[in-house]
Design an enzyme around this catalytic site. Sequence first.
Site, PDB file in Angstrom:
ATOM      1  N   GLY A 169       2.401   3.768   2.481  1.00 40.03           N
ATOM      2  CA  GLY A 169       3.810   4.115   2.433  1.00 40.03           C
ATOM      3  C   GLY A 169       4.544   3.431   1.297  1.00 40.03           C
ATOM      4  N   CYS A 170       5.690   2.867   1.606  1.00 36.45           N
ATOM      5  CA  CYS A 170       6.525   2.228   0.590  1.00 36.45           C
ATOM      6  C   CYS A 170       5.872   0.998  -0.014  1.00 36.45           C
ATOM      7  CB  CYS A 170       7.876   1.846   1.196  1.00 36.45           C
ATOM      8  SG  CYS A 170       8.846   3.260   1.788  1.00 36.45           S
ATOM      9  N   ALA A 171       4.932   0.373   0.695  1.00 38.43           N
ATOM     10  CA  ALA A 171       4.256  -0.814   0.170  1.00 38.43           C
ATOM     11  C   ALA A 171       3.267  -0.467  -0.930  1.00 38.43           C
ATOM     12  CB  ALA A 171       3.530  -1.549   1.290  1.00 38.43           C
ATOM     13  N   ALA A 172       2.946   0.821  -1.088  1.00 38.19           N
ATOM     14  CA  ALA A 172       1.879   1.208  -2.010  1.00 38.19           C
ATOM     15  C   ALA A 172       2.217   0.933  -3.465  1.00 38.19           C
ATOM     16  CB  ALA A 172       1.543   2.687  -1.817  1.00 38.19           C
TER      17      ALA A 172
ATOM     18  N   PHE B 236       7.297  -3.360   0.677  1.00 43.12           N
ATOM     19  CA  PHE B 236       7.122  -3.462   2.126  1.00 43.12           C
ATOM     20  C   PHE B 236       6.892  -2.069   2.699  1.00 43.12           C
ATOM     21  CE2 PHE B 236      10.589  -6.596   1.041  1.00 43.12           C
ATOM     22  CZ  PHE B 236       9.726  -7.675   0.878  1.00 43.12           C
TER      23      PHE B 236
END
Length: 378
Positions: A137-140, A333
């Site tokens: 997700g956004c942590a990628a 995150f």
Amino acid sequence: MVTLCKPAVAVPEYVITREETLDLARSRHADHPQLPLALRLIENTGVAQRHLVQPIEATLEHPGFQERNERYEIEAKARVPSVVQEALRNAELRPADIDMIVYVSCTGFMMPSLTAWLINTMGFPGNTRQLPIAQLGCAAGGAAVNRAHDFCLAYPDANVLIVSCEFCSLCYQPTDLDVGSLLCNGLFGDAVASAVVRGRGGTGIALERNTSYLVPDTEDWIAYSVRSTGFHFLLDKRVPTTMEPLAPALREIAGTHGWDADDLDFYLIHAGGPRILDDLSHFLEVPPDAFRFSRATLTEYGNIASAVVLDAARRFFDEGGLSEGARGIMAGFGPGITAEMCLGRWTRPPAPSLESDLNARRIIGHPPAARPAAVPAT
């Protein structure tokens, strides 16, 4: 010295403002018992506008998962190449100089990954490594930087291309009516971002250390429910509280490196929402302006998932960077709840001396030196 060069970022041409989002919520969910709460949450996101790959009328329709995913592939192939070309120019490299492509996206699915199409259509070598990342997700975005860093440490002459392609609007689900879903409808936007991590040379952020951290027992706080209609985003109301356990992880990576997390020169942080940035400012004891690049991304583009940290970095570069050796941290995150963090210093290659400049002039017209051999297969 492994260096993250200036990212390239592009957003689609269709724009929806916060006021238009609020009007849509009022008209489509007039009878929703928690509409006032949802409207207040959307107003407090700090998002002034977002960019979409389709007009809002098409975005609000749901033709089915298959057609949505086909649209994802069409838009990715149309929009990614120009951003990749800009990122390569920023790094002063060619496709032939790239040894690995890290492709991150959580808003559509392709197999083979878009990496195969990029290699076949943009002149990347046939032995280019492919690393698609779909489930962070956004942590990628942070994970992509970290895996590129790791690869260049293992192969110091290598260069890694990072591509983030997020079309969050293609995940809109008209039947998801909980408050968290209504909030997300006013928070997420679409964007494509790309950057090169060079094993040697380049102007940018010299990467020095990276790590990951998983907040225990939070794996169901951010998730997808995969159904016949596609990806249904699940967002727990406790997510904004995660900065309290994540701030110590940021302090730990800085402390292990001999730095103080509350005394750095720049912070490039995933802007999931204003509360995340406000809480991190509080728990790290740094002024709110420390996250100005992330706040600008949130205001102008919304939450663009894995592309956020790259856009925050791009804004840092656009501001002119800092003095040589300025220290900073990047962090993304996402689901898990996972944090991907890295430390780096601002660096520029040394200016050529008069003697080296004269020597360079003498060899003009000579064939360029051979590039180091390709990274061996493992």
